[in-house]
Design a protein around this motif. Structure first.
Motif, mmCIF file in Angstrom:
data_model
loop_
_atom_site.group_PDB
_atom_site.id
_atom_site.type_symbol
_atom_site.label_atom_id
_atom_site.label_comp_id
_atom_site.label_asym_id
_atom_site.label_seq_id
_atom_site.Cartn_x
_atom_site.Cartn_y
_atom_site.Cartn_z
ATOM 1 N N TYR A 7 1.073 5.177 0.761
ATOM 2 C CA TYR A 7 0.491 6.270 1.775
ATOM 3 C C TYR A 7 1.173 7.848 1.418
ATOM 4 O O TYR A 7 2.282 7.616 0.824
ATOM 5 C CB TYR A 7 0.662 6.049 3.296
ATOM 6 N N HIS A 54 -6.368 6.317 4.981
ATOM 7 C CA HIS A 54 -6.324 5.361 4.199
ATOM 8 C C HIS A 54 -5.370 5.414 3.066
ATOM 9 O O HIS A 54 -5.019 6.462 2.759
ATOM 10 C CB HIS A 54 -7.995 5.320 3.410
ATOM 11 N N PRO A 55 -4.751 4.255 2.552
ATOM 12 C CA PRO A 55 -3.850 4.130 1.683
ATOM 13 C C PRO A 55 -4.389 4.969 0.383
ATOM 14 O O PRO A 55 -5.638 5.054 0.107
ATOM 15 C CB PRO A 55 -3.394 2.755 1.560
ATOM 16 N N LEU A 56 -3.403 5.606 -0.300
ATOM 17 C CA LEU A 56 -3.944 6.086 -1.719
ATOM 18 C C LEU A 56 -4.178 4.825 -2.714
ATOM 19 O O LEU A 56 -4.700 5.064 -3.499
ATOM 20 C CB LEU A 56 -2.846 7.034 -2.120
ATOM 21 N N LEU A 77 1.570 7.611 7.901
ATOM 22 C CA LEU A 77 0.627 6.334 7.592
ATOM 23 C C LEU A 77 -0.886 6.465 8.275
ATOM 24 O O LEU A 77 -1.538 5.459 8.895
ATOM 25 C CB LEU A 77 1.100 5.005 8.333
ATOM 26 N N ASP A 82 2.155 10.167 3.279
ATOM 27 C CA ASP A 82 3.324 10.491 3.806
ATOM 28 C C ASP A 82 3.585 9.475 4.929
ATOM 29 O O ASP A 82 2.863 8.356 4.972
ATOM 30 C CB ASP A 82 3.026 11.953 4.533
ATOM 31 N N SER A 83 4.744 9.595 5.644
ATOM 32 C CA SER A 83 5.196 8.639 6.496
ATOM 33 C C SER A 83 4.308 8.514 7.696
ATOM 34 O O SER A 83 4.608 7.540 8.644
ATOM 35 C CB SER A 83 6.815 8.828 6.866
ATOM 36 N N MET A 96 0.932 -1.226 -0.058
ATOM 37 C CA MET A 96 0.008 -0.060 0.127
ATOM 38 C C MET A 96 0.811 1.283 -0.101
ATOM 39 O O MET A 96 1.899 1.250 0.655
ATOM 40 C CB MET A 96 -0.856 -0.025 1.357
ATOM 41 N N TYR A 143 6.196 9.149 -1.080
ATOM 42 C CA TYR A 143 5.323 8.182 -0.626
ATOM 43 C C TYR A 143 5.843 7.610 0.345
ATOM 44 O O TYR A 143 7.103 7.347 0.441
ATOM 45 C CB TYR A 143 4.568 7.668 -1.606
ATOM 46 N N SER A 144 4.888 6.660 1.447
ATOM 47 C CA SER A 144 5.377 5.745 2.042
ATOM 48 C C SER A 144 4.794 4.507 1.538
ATOM 49 O O SER A 144 3.712 4.259 1.155
ATOM 50 C CB SER A 144 5.165 5.625 3.752
#
Lengths: 781, 293
Positions: free
Chosen positions: A50, A58-60, A55, A52-53, A48, A81-82
Motif C-alpha cells: 500500500y 486498493h493495494p498498489l 491502508l 501508506d500506512s 500487498m 510503503y506498507s
C-alpha cells in the motif's frame, strides 16, 4: 518434428507474450511468509503493498505465496510503503518498508487469529481468479470438525463432499472427479505421485490428516505445471514441523490409533513424523472364535516423515517420505482357501528450494516412488476347479528428477518453467492358472520406460480486468515413442470488483493406465504403461464459470460448467484370459468417454457458523465396442443429481458441532430382470440345464437414491494440564437404509417342489452402514 | 474389565463390519420378457433339439412348462431354404425332415412369438483333422486328498498330459480338446476327471492355437480307475467362435452379486433382437487310446 518446433515456439511466445519491461527503475520486494509460532511456511497468503500506512484504497501491487511460502512483488519504485500480508486464519502482518536502490527481501511471520474466524474451503479472494478455476483449498483443521466413521476424519471423504467429486460406493474413498476414474487423478504428496492412495480396500485414504499442512484440489483443466493425468490434481503438502518446541498429537479412534511428533532438531532444522496403525486384526483376536470359520487377518499402517533444514536465507532442504502397507490374509493354518492381498506405497523426496534473487525462485527434487500390489487367491479344496485360483501383481518403481523455476519479471507476469524425467519400472502379471503362480513370483513380466516432460506457463495480467494463465506441456514417453503437446489456457475477467467470469481449456494425456473391471476395485486391477499397442489416454476439457464474494467476503459463490471428452480408455474385455500364455494386454479393450455437467457451490467461510452447500448436475457416458454390445452406458459412478451440505458450528469455547448431509441419484447398476434355463454345454442333451438370471444391459438400472446425515460433536477439555478432544460421531443419523448393491437368490423357504419346478427368486438389498455411533479421542502434548 | 473390552470390541466391529440385508417385496422385482434360444448344430447330425423358451419373472417358481413357447414360429434357413421346426414339448423344436447339418454352411434361426422377434446365424465348421495326437507323462499314483484338518481320502489315480495338433486353424472358430474316460471310472467319482492348468472347457479361440497348429498341452487326472486296462478318449471339437465368447463370459459373470457389489452380467449371446441365448455350429473328431497299468 515441425509440430514439435511449433510447440516449443508456442511455449516461448506464451512465456514472453505479456512481458513488458518497466520503463522507470524499479525493484522487487520479496520474502517468505511463515507462521510465527511454528515457523512453518504459509501457502497461498496474499502479500500487498500500500502507498501508506493508512491502508486505504486498493493495494498498489500484490502477490500470492507459493508452496514454499515465497512471494515476489515486482516493479516497486523507490519509496516508503506498507507491506500487508493476509491469510485466512491469521492476523494480518503489516510492515512499513522503504525501497531504495535495490531489491528488498523481507520475511514476514504471521500470528494465528485468536478470534472466532474459521477457515473452511478456500476459493478465496486472495488467490488470483485465474488460479482458482475449478480449484479448492481445504485446511486440514477444518476436517477435525466434520463427522467421520470410526472417529477419524478422512481427507478423501471430506473432498467427496465437494461438488463434482463423487465416490463409487459408500465403502469407497476413491475420488471420481468430473467423470474421471481414480487413476485419472494426479495425487501428489510433497510433489511425489502416490499411485494407490487408499487403505482398507478403498475405505480410507492413505493420508493422515495430522501430517498434512495443505490440501489443494484442481477438478479439471489444470495448468501446465501439472500433467500425466486426465481428470484432476490433488496436491498435498506435508507439515514441516514446528520450530517452537517438540510437540505431539495422539489420537485413538474405532479404526486406528495415530501419533504425530514434531519439533526443532536444531536452530535451523525441524522434523515431523506421524504414524497410524489400524487394529482390526487385534480386535478380531479379542472377539469370540467360531471354530468353523476362518477369519482373515487385516491391518494397515502408514508413516509420514519430513525433515526441513534451512541452509541459509535463500536455501532450504527438505527430505520427506511416506511408507504405508495394507495386509490382508488368511491364517497359515487355513486348509481350505488362501487369500493373501497386500499393497502399499513408499515415497521419498529430497527437495532443495533456492531463492536465486528476489524475482527468481527455484526448486529441485530427486524423487523415489514404489507401489506394490499383490493378490494371491487359492482354492485348496481337492475338487476345486482350476479357475478358482487367481494371482495378480502390479508394481511401479519410479526414479524422478524434477526442477522448476518461478520468475516474477513484472507485476503483470509470473512465469513458471519446469522439466521432469522419470525412469519407470512396471511389473504387471495376472493369471488364473495355478501353474503360473511360481513364475509370477520368480520371473515377473517387467516393462521399463522413461518419460520426460517440459512445461512453461505464464500467469499474465493482460489488462486490469483480464488475467490469464497460458501454458504448454510437452511429453515424451519412451515405450511406443509417443510425443504429445498439451496446451493449457485459462482466462478470468473481473466483471466487477467481486464478480469474475472464468474459462479454461486443456488437453491431457495419460501414459499409465489402471486396467479395471466394471468400475470397481478388484484384485484384477493392474497398472499398465502405454506401449506400441496400448495407446495413451487422451482428453480435452473446457470449463466456463462465474465466481463472486458476497457480504463482505463472508460468502463465496461459484458456478462452473464443464465438458470433457476422453479417448483410449481401457478396461478388461468380458472375455479376458488370465494366463501367462496370453499377453495381459490382449485382454484389454479400449473405448471412449464423455462427461459434462454444472456445479454450484455456496461457501460460508468466516464466523462461528461455517459450511457450504453444493449441487452438481452431471452425466458420464462411456462406450466400448467390445463391451455392452458396443452400446453406450453410464458407469456406476454416474449420478445425475448430487447435493452436499456441510456445516460446522462452535457452541461456546468447548463444543464444536459438525453435520454433513448428502443426496445422490441412485447409482447405475446391472440388474436381474428375469430367469431362464439353458444348457451351456454342447450336445443335445435335454436332461440338464442351468437356471440363470437375465440382466439389463451394463449398468442399465438405477439403485434407489442415496442420502444420509452424519453428525459430529467435539468437546475440548483439559486433563493433566493437556488439551484433549473427544469426538462423538453419528454416522447415518436417521438410519436410512442406503442400498449398496442388490442381488437375487432363490428362496427355498415355503417351497414345495412340484414336478420340475425351481423355487422363485428374492431380491436382496445390501446396506453397508446403518446408524453407527462412534467416538474418538485425541490429545496434544 | 471384561465388560469394557466387550463393549469396545462390539463397537469397533459394528463400525467396520456391520451391514444389513433386506428382502424386497416381489412386486418390486423388474421383469423383461425375452425369447431364449439354445441350439447346437452338430455337423452330420439332424437338427433334433433346438430349445426355444422365454424368460419368466423372478418372483415365480421356474417351471419348464411355463417357460416353453410351443406356439412360437421357429424356422431354420440354409442355402436360401427355410425349414419350419416343430415343437416336441418342453420348449424343444425339431426338424421334421431330419436333414443332417452340413459343415461349411451358414444356418440362420428366426423366432417370432407374442410380438417378440429374435434371430441368429452360425457357420458350421469342418471337423478338425488331428495330424498329431499324443499322450505323455502317463503315470499311476496313490494320492491323499485332505478335505480339512480332520478328514482325508486316499485315491488311486491315473494322469498325464495330452497334446494335439489340428489343421487347418480357421479364424473365427474355437477349438476344444476334451479328455474323456470311456470306462472304468468308479461311479462315485465319475466327475473327478479334471484338467490341471487348462482353461475352462479347455476351449481356445483360433488366436490361441500356436502357429504349428498345436492346442495348448493340458494335464489331466482321473481318480480311481479300477481295471488294468484303461480306455480313454480324446475329442477335438471345432465351434463357431461365438461359443468361446459365450463360455468365457458365462462363467465370468454368472453369479448375481458379490462382495464387491459388481452385480452379475449377461454372457455374450449371439442372438439378436428380443432374444438371448446361443446358436452354435460345431463339428468333432474323436481319437481313442488304451493304457495298461
Amino acid at each position: 518434428m515441425k509440430s514439435l518446433v511449433f510447440c516449443f515456439s508456442w511455449v516461448a511466445l506464451a512465456a514472453v507474450g505479456g512481458f513488458t519491461p518497466a520503463m522507470a527503475q524499479t525493484f522487487s520486494v520479496a520474502g517468505v511468509v511463515t507462521d510465527r509460532t511454528s515457523g512453518e511456511t504459509v501457502i497461498g497468503a496474499a502479500a500487498m503493498i500500500y502507498a501508506d500506512s493508512s491502508l486505504i484504497g486498493h493495494p498498489l501491487r500484490g502477490a500470492i505465496t507459493n508452496k514454499f511460502g515465497f512471494f515476489s512483488i515486482a516493479n516497486v519504485a523507490p519509496g516508503s510503503y506498507s507491506l500487508v500480508v493476509k491469510s485466512l486464519g491469521y492476523k494480518p502482518g503489516i510492515r512499513n518498508i522503504v525501497v531504495r536502490n535495490q531489491a528488498l527481501r523481507i520475511d514476514v511471520g504471521l500470528d494465528v487469529e485468536a478470534t472466532e474466524k474459521e477457515v473452511t474451503i478456500q476459493g478465496e479472494k486472495e488467490r488470483a481468479p485465474v488460479s482458482s478455476i475449478s480449484s479448492v483449498d481445504v485446511k486440514p483443521e477444518m476436517l477435525q470438525h466434520l463427522p467421520s466413521l470410526g472417529g477419524e476424519t478422512d481427507i478423501f471423504r471430506a473432498l467427496q463432499m465437494l461438488p463434482g467429486v463423487k465416490s463409487s460406493s459408500e465403502i469407497s474413498s476413491g475420488l471420481y472427479v468430473r467423470g474421471g476414474s481414480p487413476d485419472q487423478n494426479l495425487t501428489l504428496l510433497d510433489g511425489v505421485i502416490v499411485y494407490n492412495p487408499s487403505h482398507l480396500a478403498g475405505f480410507m485414504s492413505t493420508f493422515n490428516s495430522d501430517a498434512i499442512q495443505d490440501i489443494h484440489l484442481i477438478k479439471g483443466a489444470f495448468p501446465a505445471e501439472y500433467g500425466g493425468r486426465l481428470s484432476s490434481v490433488l496436491d498435498l503438502t506435508m507439515k514441516e514441523g514446528t520450530k517452537e518446541k517438540i510437540e505431539g498429537t495422539a489420537g485413538i479412534s474405532m479404526i486406528d490409533s495415530r501419533l504425530t511428533l514434531e519439533g526443532p532438531l536444531s536452530d535451523n532444522s525441524t522434523f515431523m513424523i506421524s504414524g497410524r496403525r489400524m487394529y482390526l486384526d487385534l480386535l478380531y483376536a479379542l472377539a469370540p472364535k467360531d471354530s468353523n470359520t476362518v477369519t482373515p487377518d487385516y491391518y494397515f499402517y502408514d508413516l509420514n516423515g519430513k525433515v526441513n533444514y534451512k541452509l541459509g536465507e535463500n536455501d532450504h532442504l527438505f527430505l520427506s517420505g511416506y511408507f504405508g502397507r495394507d495386509v490382508f490374509g488368511t491364517p497359515i493354518a487355513s486348509d481350505s482357501n488362501v487369500s493373501n492381498i497386500y499393497w502399499g506405497n513408499a515415497t521419498a523426496n529430497l527437495r532443495w528450494s533456492h531463492i536465486v534473487s528476489p524475482d527468481l525462485f527455484t526448486n529441485f527434487s530427486a524423487i523415489y516412488t514404489d507401489y506394490t500390489f499383490s493378490a494371491d487367491l487359492e482354492d485348496k479344496h481337492f475338487d476345486a476347479p482350476p479357475d478358482n485360483n487367481f494371482k495378480s501383481v502390479s508394481g511401479i518403481h519410479d526414479y524422478t528428477l524434477h526442477g522448476d523455476a518461478q520468475y516474477f519479471p513484472d507485476t503483470s507476469n509470473t512465469f513458471k518453467f519446469g522439466i521432469e524425467a522419470t525412469n519407470h519400472r512396471f511389473r504387471a502379471d495376472a493369471s488364473a492358472n495355478i501353474a503360473d503362480f511360481a513364475q509370477i513370483d520368480q520371473n515377473p513380466t517387467i516393462f521399463n520406460s522413461i518419460d520426460a516432460a517440459l512445461y512453461g506457463q505464464d500467469e499474465w495480467k493482460i489488462t486490469p480486468r483480464l488475467s490469464s494463465n497460458l501454458g504448454m506441456r510437452l511429453y515424451y514417453f519412451q515405450d511406443g515413442a509417443y510425443f504429445r503437446a498439451e496446451p493449457r489456457l485459462a482466462f478470468a475477467y473481473n466483471l466487477t470488483n467481486d464478480v469474475q467470469l472464468t474459462s479454461a481449456f486443456s488437453v491431457g494425456n495419460q501414459f499409465l493406465h489402471l486396467i479395471t473391471r466394471n468400475d470397481i476395485a478388484l484384485p484384477t486391477d493392474v497398472w499398465f504403461p502405454s506401449t506400441a499397442t496400448v495407446k495413451p489416454e487422451e482428453a480435452i476439457q473446457g470449463v466456463l464459470g462465474m465466481q463472486t464474494h458476497l457480504f463482505n467476503s463472508e460468502y463465496f459463490f461459484s458456478v462452473e460448467a464443464y465438458y470433457k471428452s476422453m479417448w483410449n480408455l481401457y478396461e478388461y474385455k468380458d472375455t479376458a484370459t488370465f494366463s501367462l500364455n496370453v499377453p495381459l494386454e490382449s485382454s484389454f479393450t479400449s473405448g471412449t468417454g464423455k462427461a459434462y455437467g454444472i456445479e454450484f457451490f455456496l461457501n460460508k467461510q468466516i464466523g462461528a457458523f461455517t459450511g457450504w452447500l453444493g449441487y452438481t448436475l452431471s452425466w458420464v457416458i462411456d462406450q466400448f465396442p467390445a463391451l455392452n454390445n458396443g452400446q453406450p452406458f453410464y458407469p456406476r459412478y454416474d449420478e445425475r443429481h448430487d447435493i452436499q451440505a456441510v456445516i460446522t458450528y462452535r457452541l461456546g469455547k468447548t463444543w464444536e458441532f459438525g453435520a454433513t448431509w448428502t443426496y445422490a441419484t441412485g447409482q447405475a447398476y446391472t440388474m436381474p430382470t428375469g430367469q431362464y434355463a439353458i444348457n451351456p454345454s454342447p450336445g443335445n442333451s435335454n436332461q440338464y440345464y442351468d437356471l440363470n438370471t437375465d440382466y439389463t444391459s451394463r449398468d442399465g438400472f438405477r439403485l434407489p437414491p442415496f442420502h444420509k446425515l452424519d453428525l459430529n460433536f467435539t468437546h475440548s477439555f483439559s486433563w493433566f494440564h493437556l488439551p484433549w478432544e473427544v469426538s462423538i460421531n453419528i454416522y447415518n443419523a436417521y438410519n436410512h437404509m442406503n442400498v449398496f448393491s442388490e442381488y437375487v437368490e432363490q428362496n427355498y423357504s415355503n417351497y414345495g417342489p412340484t414336478g420340475t419346478t425351481q423355487p422363485p427368486y428374492q431380491l436382496h438389498q445390501i446396506t453397508l452402514f446403518p446408524i453407527i455411533p462412534t467416538f474418538g479421542l485425541s490429545c496434544k502434548f | 474389565m471384561i465388560r469394557i473390552r466387550s463393549v469396545f470390541v462390539f463397537l469397533a466391529l459394528a463400525a467396520i463390519a456391520t451391514g444389513c440385508e433386506n428382502v424386497v417385496p416381489a412386486t418390486d422385482l423388474p421383469y423383461v420378457n425375452h425369447i431364449v434360444i439354445r441350439g447346437f448344430l452338430n455337423a452330420d447330425e439332424p437338427i433334433d433339439s433346438i430349445s426355444v423358451t422365454h424368460t419368466l419373472p423372478l418372483s415365480v417358481q421356474y417351471d419348464p412348462n411355463q417357460a416353453a413357447i410351443p406356439n412360437a414360429q421357429v424356422s431354420i434357413t440354409v442355402d436360401g431354404r427355410s425349414i419350419p421346426l416343430q415343437s416336441i414339448g418342453l420348449g424343444f423344436f425339431t426338424d421334421p425332415l431330419h436333414d443332417t447339418v452340413q459343415s461349411g454352411k451358414t444356418y440362420s434361426i428366426d423366432v417370432q412369438w407374442n410380438g417378440l422377434h429374435a434371430w441368429a446365424s452360425t457357420l458350421v465348421p469342418n471337423p478338425p483333422a488331428i495330424p498329431i495326437f499324443q499322450f505323455d507323462n502317463i503315470g499311476w499314483d496313490t494320492e491323499i486328498y485332505r478335505y480339512n484338518s480332520y478328514y482325508s481320502d486316499t485315491f488311486f489315480s491315473f494322469g498325464g498330459t495330452l497334446e494335439a495338433g489340428i489343421e487347418p486353424v480357421t479364424a473365427g472358430e474355437a477349438y476344444s480338446l476334451v479328455y474323456d474316460s470311456i470306462a472304468d471310472v468308479d461311479s462315485n467319482y465319475s466327475e473327478a476327471s479334471y484338467y490341471i492348468g487348462g482353461d475352462l472347457y479347455n476351449l481356445y479361440p483360433a488366436s490361441e492355437v500356436n502357429s504349428a497348429g498345436f492346442l495348448p498341452i493340458f494335464q489331466f487326472e482321473s481318480l480311481d480307475p479300477r481295471d488294468s486296462n484303461y480306455f480313454v478318449s480324446a475329442v477335438v471339437e471345432s465351434y463357431d467362435g461365438a461359443y468361446y465368447n459365450f463360455i468365457k463370459t458365462y462363467n465370468n459373470f454368472g453369479n448375481s452379486g458379490d462382495i464387491f457389489g459388481t452385480g452379475g452380467a449377461n454372457p455374450q449371446w449371439n442372438i439378436s433382437g428380443d432374444g438371448i441365448g446361443i446358436f452354435i455350429g460345431t463339428a468333432e473328431t474323436r481319437r481313442n487310446s488304451t493304457f495298461h497299468r
